[in-house]
Structures are given as C-alpha cells and as structure tokens.
Design a protein around this motif. Structure first.
Motif, PDB file in Angstrom:
ATOM      1  N   VAL A 186      14.848 -19.698  56.824  1.00  0.00           N
ATOM      2  CA  VAL A 186      15.791 -19.045  57.731  1.00  0.00           C
ATOM      3  C   VAL A 186      15.321 -17.649  58.144  1.00  0.00           C
ATOM      4  CG1 VAL A 186      18.138 -18.117  57.910  1.00  0.00           C
ATOM      5  CG2 VAL A 186      17.764 -20.409  56.965  1.00  0.00           C
ATOM      6  N   PRO A 187      14.812 -16.812  57.230  1.00  0.00           N
ATOM      7  CA  PRO A 187      14.345 -15.485  57.678  1.00  0.00           C
ATOM      8  C   PRO A 187      13.233 -15.574  58.725  1.00  0.00           C
ATOM      9  CG  PRO A 187      14.621 -15.518  55.304  1.00  0.00           C
ATOM     10  CD  PRO A 187      14.762 -16.934  55.755  1.00  0.00           C
ATOM     11  N   ALA A 188      12.313 -16.514  58.543  1.00  0.00           N
ATOM     12  CA  ALA A 188      11.230 -16.667  59.525  1.00  0.00           C
ATOM     13  C   ALA A 188      11.782 -17.085  60.878  1.00  0.00           C
ATOM     14  CB  ALA A 188      10.211 -17.691  59.028  1.00  0.00           C
ATOM     15  N   ALA A 189      12.718 -18.020  60.871  1.00  0.00           N
ATOM     16  CA  ALA A 189      13.314 -18.470  62.127  1.00  0.00           C
ATOM     17  C   ALA A 189      14.149 -17.369  62.767  1.00  0.00           C
ATOM     18  CB  ALA A 189      14.169 -19.709  61.886  1.00  0.00           C
ATOM     19  N   ASN A 190      14.845 -16.587  61.942  1.00  0.00           N
ATOM     20  CA  ASN A 190      15.653 -15.486  62.462  1.00  0.00           C
ATOM     21  C   ASN A 190      14.780 -14.485  63.213  1.00  0.00           C
ATOM     22  OD1 ASN A 190      18.131 -13.944  62.695  1.00  0.00           O
ATOM     23  ND2 ASN A 190      17.235 -12.539  61.199  1.00  0.00           N
ATOM     24  N   ALA A 191      13.647 -14.136  62.618  1.00  0.00           N
ATOM     25  CA  ALA A 191      12.722 -13.212  63.280  1.00  0.00           C
ATOM     26  C   ALA A 191      12.151 -13.832  64.551  1.00  0.00           C
ATOM     27  CB  ALA A 191      11.599 -12.830  62.320  1.00  0.00           C
ATOM     28  N   ALA A 192      11.871 -15.130  64.493  1.00  0.00           N
ATOM     29  CA  ALA A 192      11.309 -15.813  65.663  1.00  0.00           C
ATOM     30  C   ALA A 192      12.305 -15.858  66.813  1.00  0.00           C
ATOM     31  CB  ALA A 192      10.882 -17.223  65.275  1.00  0.00           C
ATOM     32  N   PHE A 193      13.574 -16.112  66.499  1.00  0.00           N
ATOM     33  CA  PHE A 193      14.595 -16.120  67.550  1.00  0.00           C
ATOM     34  C   PHE A 193      14.687 -14.752  68.224  1.00  0.00           C
ATOM     35  CE2 PHE A 193      16.506 -20.156  66.058  1.00  0.00           C
ATOM     36  CZ  PHE A 193      16.831 -20.708  67.285  1.00  0.00           C
ATOM     37  N   ALA A 194      14.563 -13.691  67.449  1.00  0.00           N
ATOM     38  CA  ALA A 194      14.632 -12.348  68.028  1.00  0.00           C
ATOM     39  C   ALA A 194      13.476 -12.111  68.994  1.00  0.00           C
ATOM     40  CB  ALA A 194      14.617 -11.304  66.910  1.00  0.00           C
ATOM     41  N   VAL A 195      12.283 -12.544  68.596  1.00  0.00           N
ATOM     42  CA  VAL A 195      11.114 -12.393  69.467  1.00  0.00           C
ATOM     43  C   VAL A 195      11.283 -13.230  70.735  1.00  0.00           C
ATOM     44  CG1 VAL A 195       8.647 -12.869  69.674  1.00  0.00           C
ATOM     45  CG2 VAL A 195       9.547 -11.851  67.574  1.00  0.00           C
ATOM     46  N   ALA A 196      11.661 -14.488  70.558  1.00  0.00           N
ATOM     47  CA  ALA A 196      11.782 -15.395  71.701  1.00  0.00           C
ATOM     48  C   ALA A 196      12.888 -14.949  72.652  1.00  0.00           C
ATOM     49  CB  ALA A 196      12.040 -16.813  71.212  1.00  0.00           C
ATOM     50  N   ARG A 197      13.966 -14.428  72.092  1.00  0.00           N
ATOM     51  CA  ARG A 197      15.068 -13.981  72.951  1.00  0.00           C
ATOM     52  C   ARG A 197      14.617 -12.861  73.884  1.00  0.00           C
ATOM     53  NH1 ARG A 197      20.921 -11.404  71.013  1.00  0.00           N
ATOM     54  NH2 ARG A 197      21.715 -11.068  73.129  1.00  0.00           N
ATOM     55  N   ARG A 198      13.807 -11.947  73.373  1.00  0.00           N
ATOM     56  CA  ARG A 198      13.319 -10.856  74.227  1.00  0.00           C
ATOM     57  C   ARG A 198      12.473 -11.395  75.373  1.00  0.00           C
ATOM     58  NH1 ARG A 198      12.833  -8.178  69.139  1.00  0.00           N
ATOM     59  NH2 ARG A 198      10.616  -8.716  68.969  1.00  0.00           N
ATOM     60  N   VAL A 199      11.725 -12.451  75.103  1.00  0.00           N
ATOM     61  CA  VAL A 199      10.894 -13.038  76.159  1.00  0.00           C
ATOM     62  C   VAL A 199      11.752 -13.807  77.159  1.00  0.00           C
ATOM     63  CG1 VAL A 199       9.068 -14.711  76.656  1.00  0.00           C
ATOM     64  CG2 VAL A 199       8.865 -13.194  74.670  1.00  0.00           C
ATOM     65  N   VAL A 200      12.632 -14.651  76.644  1.00  0.00           N
ATOM     66  CA  VAL A 200      13.417 -15.539  77.507  1.00  0.00           C
ATOM     67  C   VAL A 200      14.445 -14.770  78.327  1.00  0.00           C
ATOM     68  CG1 VAL A 200      15.101 -17.420  77.495  1.00  0.00           C
ATOM     69  CG2 VAL A 200      13.072 -17.557  76.039  1.00  0.00           C
ATOM     70  N   GLU A 201      15.088 -13.796  77.703  1.00  0.00           N
ATOM     71  CA  GLU A 201      16.170 -13.080  78.381  1.00  0.00           C
ATOM     72  C   GLU A 201      15.729 -11.750  78.973  1.00  0.00           C
ATOM     73  OE1 GLU A 201      19.390 -12.697  75.636  1.00  0.00           O
ATOM     74  OE2 GLU A 201      19.691 -14.865  75.442  1.00  0.00           O
ATOM     75  N   GLY A 202      14.510 -11.339  78.615  1.00  0.00           N
ATOM     76  CA  GLY A 202      14.055 -10.024  79.084  1.00  0.00           C
ATOM     77  C   GLY A 202      13.480 -10.036  80.443  1.00  0.00           C
TER      78      GLY A 202
END
Length: 377
Positions: free
Chosen positions: A361-377
């Motif tokens: 879960v911690p790895a996925a949590n960090a990955a979601f944060a990275v991906a969100r910046r790309v997808v929504e940024g």
C-alpha cells in the motif's frame, strides 16, 4: 504514348530510406496523416496521397463504376513512378482496404501492412449506393454536417484538429466521392485475407461507429501474421484523435528486428516523446554516452520493438515494475508514456490499484501521488 496521370501526393523523408505509402480515408486528404508524419519520415521515405476527387487528386482519375482494384492500380502507378518496387503500406478505412487488396493480390510488392480503422467489408452495398446518389444530387455538404459524429468521439468534435478535417471534407468533389462509394459498396475482402503474408498491424478505435471493432477484429482473424490493437478514446479517425498512440504502434510494427537501423531511437521517441529524447541527447557526455547507447539499442531497440506484446501491455508492465522499485522519477515519465501508448487515466489507476496488493500500500500510495500530478497536471 501518353503518360498516365498520377494521384496527387507528397514525398517526405530520406530519399534512400525504406518507402512507406500512407493511404487516407474517404472524405479526407493526405493531411489526415500529418500528426504522424514527423515521426515516420525520420526513418522512412513516406508517400502520402489523395483519393480521386479529394485534396489535389482530380476526380477524373476514377470512373463512376470504380472498384477497389482501380484504386489499388492508381497506388501501384504512383509507386512505380517513384521507383518503389517494394514498400510498406499503412491505410485508414478505405485506404486500409486498398492496402488489404494490394497485400493479397500483389504480395511481392507489400513488405509490411498496417490497417487503421479498416475492415474487410464496410456496411451494405445499398447504403453505399444511396450515399453516392445523395452526394451526386445534393453535394458534399449533405454529408459534411454529419461527419463529426461518424469520425470523432464527442469530446474531440469541437477541437481545431477536427474542424480542419471537416473543412477538408467540404472541399471534396462529389463525383470523386460518389465513385469511391461505388468502390466501397463492392468491397468484400474476407476470402482474400488468408492470402496476406505481410506482417500486419490492425488498429481499431474502441468508439468507432463507422467501422466497429468487431469488423476490425475480422481482419485479425483472417490474416495469419497480424496483431490487433484497440485504442480507447478513439473513433474512426484515430490518427488524429490518438496521434501518439497510433504513431507508437506504427513504430513498433515497422521497426522490424532489433538490429534495424534506428529502431531503438524511433521507438524511444514514439513512446517517450521528442522533447524528452532531445533533452537526454543534449545532456549526454562522453561519460554517459555508453549508457545512453545501451538504453537505446537494448531497451528500446531490443525489448520494446519485440512483437510479442503490444505497447499498452508493455506500459502496464513497466508501470508495475517502477512502482515495485520505487522509481518515482521514472514512474512519472512512464505515466506520460502510457498515455501516449493509449492507456486511459482510468486504466492507469487500475494498474496502480493492483500494485497495492503485490507491491504494498505505501508503494501504491506514492505511485498514485506521482501519477495524479501527471494526469491532472
């Protein structure tokens, strides 16, 4: 002897590069390939052409009782005029049907084939004859108004790129368009598919109403050496609506064996984008050059070009590996690459959600944060 008039065409790319002929769809011009041209012309001598009555090709090149064989003959005349005895071919819709016909009837000419939003048969003969009659009697404007619904997803219909193609459509000669409709009415290439020996890429738009994916899948079922790629968020003119995903798929298909000159760089640019590759090249020093060569030749030329997996699947695997390794800078780069390869944000979210089970879960949590910046940024 009078020389036969040729289809209007444009040639780009190195004169001594392998020839790649690019066929358009009904109602469009060679501009429909503009998004892919810079990438394809780096490694190919690209030949784009207009259907009779479309763009710069005179309608008189085709008689009212035209067939797909007539259209294929015009393409062969063009190839002969350019000294292209053998060539790769990619075509959209009707342009794809012409390529299918060429690969089945003239296998000695076609080295590799890509069929974009195309089919072995299109609609019903009465429908095509009726469309041809409508255009002859009322002009092309009768169809241009409904073209956005046939060609694009709702989200894309109001874009400048869509409007440019509709303007192209409005300029088509009614007689040339009707002749192409007559040719389409008689197209049924199902029995010819088993004769195609050229490696074949088949690209479908998941939202294509003109050629639904099940019709495109019929091509894949009939051609032995074929690969089917279904693009989300794409309707009939996928080259315009999902330009990078189509370009990446074409690079993947036409690059050939890993030792093909430039295959690695072409794939790297198609997946990661020119800006990233140019920055990496500009930052290369004598110290890092061997590593850059290693990445380009082995990772991009040796693995990403292999035919066993499509690019969407390779992106899913890459995202998972980067999450597992905690490589967040690379993860952001490959989230962008996954979008270029045709994954939707929703599909990327599903990949990352699954990593929570197997990577933590911690790895996925960090990955979601990275991906969100790309997808929504």
């Amino acid at each position: 002897m009078n020389r036969r008039r040729l289809l209007h065409h444009r040639v780009d790319g190195p004169h001594d590069a392998p020839v790649l002929v690019l066929g358009p769809s009904l109602g469009t011009s060679l501009a429909v390939w503009a998004p892919q041209l810079p990438g394809l012309a780096r490694r190919h001598r690209t030949v784009r052409w207009d259907l009779p009555g479309h763009g710069g090709s005179p309608a008189s090149l085709l008689g009212p009782d035209a067939t797909v064989d007539d259209l294929a003959g015009l393409v062969l005349d063009l190839a002969d005029s350019l000294g292209a005895e053998r060539f790769a071919y990619a075509g959209i819709s009707l342009g794809g049907a012409i390529g299918t016909h060429l690969a089945a009837r003239h296998p000695e000419r076609v080295t590799s084939l890509a069929l974009i939003c195309s089919a072995a048969r299109f609609g019903t003969p009465p429908a095509w004859h009726e469309r041809g009659r409508l255009v002859r009697e009322k002009g092309i404007a009768a169809l241009a108004a409904s073209a956005p619904d046939r060609w694009f997803t709702p989200a894309f219909r109001q874009t400048a790129a869509a409007e440019a193609l509709i303007q192209d459509h409005r300029s088509v000669d009614p007689g040339g368009y009707a002749a192409c409709c007559h040719a389409l009415a008689a197209v049924d290439l199902r029995d010819a598919l088993p004769r195609i020996t050229a490696p074949t890429l088949i690209v479908a738009g998941r939202a294509d109403r003109a050629v639904p994916p099940d019709r495109t899948r019929e091509l894949a079922d009939g051609i032995a050496d074929s690969t089917l790629v279904v693009l989300p968020r794409a309707a009939h003119l996928a080259t315009v609506e999902q330009p990078q995903a189509v370009l990446a798929a074409l690079h993947h298909h036409f690059a050939g064996a890993p030792e093909h000159p430039g295959a690695g760089e072409a794939m790297r640019r198609a997946v990661l984008g020119d800006d990233h590759v140019d920055r990496a090249a500009a930052a290369t020093t004598a110290f890092t050059a061997p590593f850059q060569d290693f990445i380009t030749h082995y990772a991009w030329g040796g693995i990403w070009t292999r035919p066993g997996l499509d690019l969407r699947t390779r992106s899913c695997i890459t995202l998972t590996a980067l999450v597992a390794g905690g490589r967040h800078e690379e993860l952001a780069l490959h989230v962008r690459a996954a979008l270029r390869n045709g994954l939707t944000p929703e599909e990327i979210s599903e990949v990352l959600l699954q990593t929570a089970v197997y990577c933590g879960v911690p790895a996925a949590n960090a990955a979601f944060a990275v991906a969100r910046r790309v997808v929504e940024g």
